[in-house]
Design an enzyme around this catalytic site. Sequence first.
Site, PDB file in Angstrom:
ATOM      1  N   LYS A 132       0.831  -1.208   0.000  1.00  0.00           N
ATOM      2  CA  LYS A 132       0.000   0.000   0.000  1.00  0.00           C
ATOM      3  C   LYS A 132       0.863   1.255   0.000  1.00  0.00           C
ATOM      4  O   LYS A 132       1.899   1.315   0.672  1.00  0.00           O
ATOM      5  CB  LYS A 132      -0.898  -0.034   1.235  1.00  0.00           C
ATOM      6  CG  LYS A 132      -1.892   1.106   1.367  1.00  0.00           C
ATOM      7  CD  LYS A 132      -2.707   0.921   2.639  1.00  0.00           C
ATOM      8  CE  LYS A 132      -3.766   1.999   2.793  1.00  0.00           C
ATOM      9  NZ  LYS A 132      -4.568   1.809   4.022  1.00  0.00           N
ATOM     10  N   SER A 206      -9.355   2.231   2.895  1.00  0.00           N
ATOM     11  CA  SER A 206      -8.491   3.032   2.039  1.00  0.00           C
ATOM     12  C   SER A 206      -7.533   2.189   1.197  1.00  0.00           C
ATOM     13  O   SER A 206      -6.912   2.684   0.265  1.00  0.00           O
ATOM     14  CB  SER A 206      -7.670   3.991   2.913  1.00  0.00           C
ATOM     15  OG  SER A 206      -6.841   3.271   3.829  1.00  0.00           O
ATOM     16  N   SER A 230      -9.914  -0.365   6.860  1.00  0.00           N
ATOM     17  CA  SER A 230      -9.188  -0.165   5.605  1.00  0.00           C
ATOM     18  C   SER A 230      -8.559  -1.391   4.972  1.00  0.00           C
ATOM     19  O   SER A 230      -8.144  -1.328   3.823  1.00  0.00           O
ATOM     20  CB  SER A 230      -8.110   0.912   5.791  1.00  0.00           C
ATOM     21  OG  SER A 230      -8.706   2.176   5.873  1.00  0.00           O
TER      22      SER A 230
END
Length: 532
Positions: A132, A206, A230
């Site tokens: 990420k 996210s 997330s």
Amino acid sequence: MAKPDGKALAQKAIAARDATIPQEYLLPKSAYPLPKNRRGLLESSGILKPKELEIVDLTLIPLAKAIAEKKYTAVEVATAYCKAAAIAQQATNCVLELFQDEALAEAQKLDDHLAKTGKVVGPLHGVPISIKDHIRQKGHAAPCGFLYAVDQIAEEDSHLFKVLRAAGAVPYVRTINCQAVMHLECRSAWGATLNPWNADLVPGGSTGGEGALLAMRGSPLGVGSDIGGSVRSPAAACGIYSFKPSIGRVPNTGAETLSAAAGYEGIISTLGPMGRSVEDLELIMRIIADAKPWEYDPSLHVKPWREIKRTGKLRIGVLRDDGVVRPVGAINRALEYAVDKLKAAGHEIVEYKPYESETSWDIITKLYFPDGGKLVYDSLKKADEPADPMTDWIVGQGRELDRDEIIDLVARRDKYRMAVAAHWQKAGIDCLLSPVGPTPAPLPFTAKYWNYTSYWNLANYPAGVFPTGLFVDENDKKDTNKPRNEKEEEIYASYDPAKAQGAPLCLQVVGYIGHEEETLDAMKTIVNAVTK
């Protein structure tokens, strides 16, 4: 000083990212217009050879075994996944940066080591790993979804990244997260990431780039972070597996964040694995614990991995409704399907009553941005970057707090955690089965109810997500229940099963705080009963 040109900076950042996709991996013109469900593009594009399609179909554990047994070389595997990631990017806009040359060089070193010594360097020898955006990697940017930081190159790896590298993992791609790393959607200056199953829907957030990449079979293993859902929201939206451990179990050092100043501990994000089987998640958690990360990070618990030898059936609590927003019909269908399967397997099912869900949301949203969003908006101003509507929405759930208010709020948090623990123990359950959210993957700008996931961030309980194998289909109808409150009315109004066709239906397994081993073991049992 000249005022920054946000549009020009965004165009430059997108062009720099696009330049990392090799020309030979671009989809043929015949692939366009792309279908709404884009998961079949790996086969239809003709870019991956049959052997490479074989490789990307494997989950992590059999892939690592095949590399160790020399069925595939690490170079072959890295090449296959670079191709798959390139296609996933063109299909869903999930990639921040692809670095094939770097990955192939690392893979070659691992192949040479295996050829010379006959031994693997670790349990992830040659396995590609996707990371990420905001998790630091030496030689690469970790911009947190902000334009201004796109050229700020990390000088060293994050702690967790070092652990996975030492285990033999091969980094090859960094994935998009949303602006400010605080939405359950995935939009930023790099554009919107799309859901592979239905491109009209969001992939969750996210960590939406990871979710989309894994669902496209563009990665066997991803690492994300979770402060409100997330890693669980993208898993649910994209039909994959993920796990959020309790705080203090996985090293967080080197994961950039701009929601609050350094040193703030009102609410802490935790890193967690994302993959394509629950066994893969368990392996990663074991590898992390075996690395003894507490020897380098004193904030972590000294907690070696424990092997669980469960006897007898599970006592599973079922949370059908958190008392604020009742899940829509498709989610209820998946939950009932799972309950029936678990009962048939002999497990005990008990109804778990919600405990003060609105209180949880009130506390956690105040803890998210104690500066009222100042750090976020200052970061946006540095590149003349407009705030996404969902950034404004989540920041607006709280306000700027003074010192005494923060102290009082943390005291409320701790008191609430004690009450949740008492409620859990009174129920006497081994684990909890619940929705991941009130709807399947939603339409853009509508993911405004987090509390099926954020509740367990505030409580600090481990939680994983798994796909049931069911999907939204033509039999799912618009809910006609009269909304009980404004939040429920907003979610019901935003969800349309006709537009959500093909979205995966996933569920959440929650365990007691600090019981990562028991939670994953229970999750394996539940997955076997529900999906096999």
